[in-house]
Design an enzyme around this catalytic site. Structure first.
Site, PDB file in Angstrom:
ATOM      1  N   GLN A  96     -70.098   7.002 -66.933  1.00 23.51           N
ATOM      2  CA  GLN A  96     -71.088   6.257 -66.151  1.00 23.51           C
ATOM      3  C   GLN A  96     -72.353   7.093 -65.952  1.00 23.51           C
ATOM      4  O   GLN A  96     -73.461   6.583 -66.025  1.00 23.51           O
ATOM      5  CB  GLN A  96     -70.489   5.824 -64.808  1.00 23.51           C
ATOM      6  CG  GLN A  96     -71.430   4.959 -63.993  1.00 23.51           C
ATOM      7  CD  GLN A  96     -70.745   4.338 -62.797  1.00 23.51           C
ATOM      8  OE1 GLN A  96     -69.588   3.909 -62.883  1.00 23.51           O
ATOM      9  NE2 GLN A  96     -71.439   4.284 -61.683  1.00 23.51           N
ATOM     10  N   CYS A 107     -59.501   3.111 -65.297  1.00 24.04           N
ATOM     11  CA  CYS A 107     -58.701   4.342 -65.336  1.00 24.04           C
ATOM     12  C   CYS A 107     -58.368   4.804 -63.912  1.00 24.04           C
ATOM     13  O   CYS A 107     -57.480   5.634 -63.732  1.00 24.04           O
ATOM     14  CB  CYS A 107     -59.407   5.439 -66.135  1.00 24.04           C
ATOM     15  SG  CYS A 107     -61.087   5.806 -65.638  1.00 24.04           S
ATOM     16  N   HIS A 160     -60.183   7.757 -71.326  1.00 22.69           N
ATOM     17  CA  HIS A 160     -58.954   6.973 -71.440  1.00 22.69           C
ATOM     18  C   HIS A 160     -59.119   5.723 -72.299  1.00 22.69           C
ATOM     19  O   HIS A 160     -58.176   4.968 -72.451  1.00 22.69           O
ATOM     20  CB  HIS A 160     -58.476   6.514 -70.049  1.00 22.69           C
ATOM     21  CG  HIS A 160     -58.204   7.632 -69.102  1.00 22.69           C
ATOM     22  ND1 HIS A 160     -59.121   8.040 -68.168  1.00 22.69           N
ATOM     23  CD2 HIS A 160     -57.125   8.441 -68.966  1.00 22.69           C
ATOM     24  CE1 HIS A 160     -58.609   9.048 -67.475  1.00 22.69           C
ATOM     25  NE2 HIS A 160     -57.409   9.314 -67.942  1.00 22.69           N
TER      26      HIS A 160
END
Length: 193
Positions: free
Chosen positions: A126, A156, A87
Site C-alpha cells: 500500500q 492477509c 501473500h
C-alpha cells in the site's frame, strides 16, 4: 514485461494438484485458464513502468493562472484494489485520494483515477502505491506538490493470520509543499473529511 498466461495456467494447475485436488474434475478443469485471464486483467499494471503509465495518461491542459497559487485539486475516494506482494492476498475496499497544486497546467480528472487504478494493478505494498501515484502525478502535471492518501483492508490481515476484519490501513505520501507546509496539510485534511 508481458504477462505469460501459459505459464500461469501451468502453475495454477500445479497448485490445484499440490492442494490435493484433481485439476481434471468438472469444476476445476477450466480454472487454470480462467485464473490466467483474470491475472492478465487484475495485474495489468505489471506490464508498465511508472514512466510508461505517465506517458499513457499524459493529457494535461495549460492553466497559466494556476502557476503561483496554493489552490488544491483533489480527487478523493477513488476505488481501487491490489494484491499484497507478501501473500498474494487481496487488498480491498481501498479508497485513494490524490491532491496536487497545479503549476501552469492541470490534468483531466479521469486521468487521476486511471493512474491510481493502473498503479494498483500490480503486486504491491500500500505504501508503494502512494509513492508510485505521486511519482506519476508529478511527472504528468509538472508539480512537485502532490499528496496521496490511501485507506484499505488487507485480506492477509482479515482472512488469515490475526483475522481482524474490522482493521484498516491508512498511508500518506506527501511531496513538496504538502510535506513542508503544516497549514496546507491541515487544509488537505479538512478536504478529506
Amino acid at each position: 514485461m508481458a504477462i505469460d498466461k501459459n505459464a500461469i495456467k501451468e502453475h495454477i494447475r500445479g497448485i490445484i494438484v499440490a492442494l490435493g485436488d484433481n485439476p481434471e474434475r468438472e469444476g476445476l478443469k477450466d480454472t487454470p485458464d480462467r485464473v490466467a485471464r483474470m491475472y492478465e486483467e487484475v495485474f495489468a499494471g505489471m506490464s508498465y513502468t511508472n514512466d510508461e503509465i505517465a506517458e499513457m495518461f499524459d493529457k494535461s491542459f495549460e492553466q497559466p493562472d494556476a502557476s503561483d497559487s496554493d489552490n488544491i485539486v483533489l480527487v478523493k475516494d477513488i476505488d481501487v484494489f491490489s494484491y499484497c506482494e507478501h501473500h498474494l492476498a487481496l487488498m480491498y475496499d481501498m479508497k485513494v485520494s490524490v491532491a496536487y497544486i497545479p503549476k501552469g497546467k492541470v490534468i483531466g480528472l479521469s486521468k487521476i483515477a486511471r493512474i491510481a487504478d493502473m498503479v494498483s494493478r500490480r503486486l504491491q505494498l500500500q505504501e508503494r502505491i502512494g509513492t508510485d501515484i505521486a511519482y506519476v502525478m508529478s511527472k504528468v502535471t509538472g508539480s512537485l506538490d502532490v499528496a496521496v492518501v490511501i485507506e484499505g483492508c488487507h485480506s492477509c490481515m482479515t482472512a488469515r493470520g490475526i483475522k481482524k476484519n474490522g482493521s484498516k490501513t491508512v498511508t500518506t505520501t506527501l511531496k513538496g509543499k504538502f510535506k513542508e507546509d503544516k497549514e496546507l496539510q491541515n487544509r488537505l485534511l479538512l478536504m478529506l473529511k
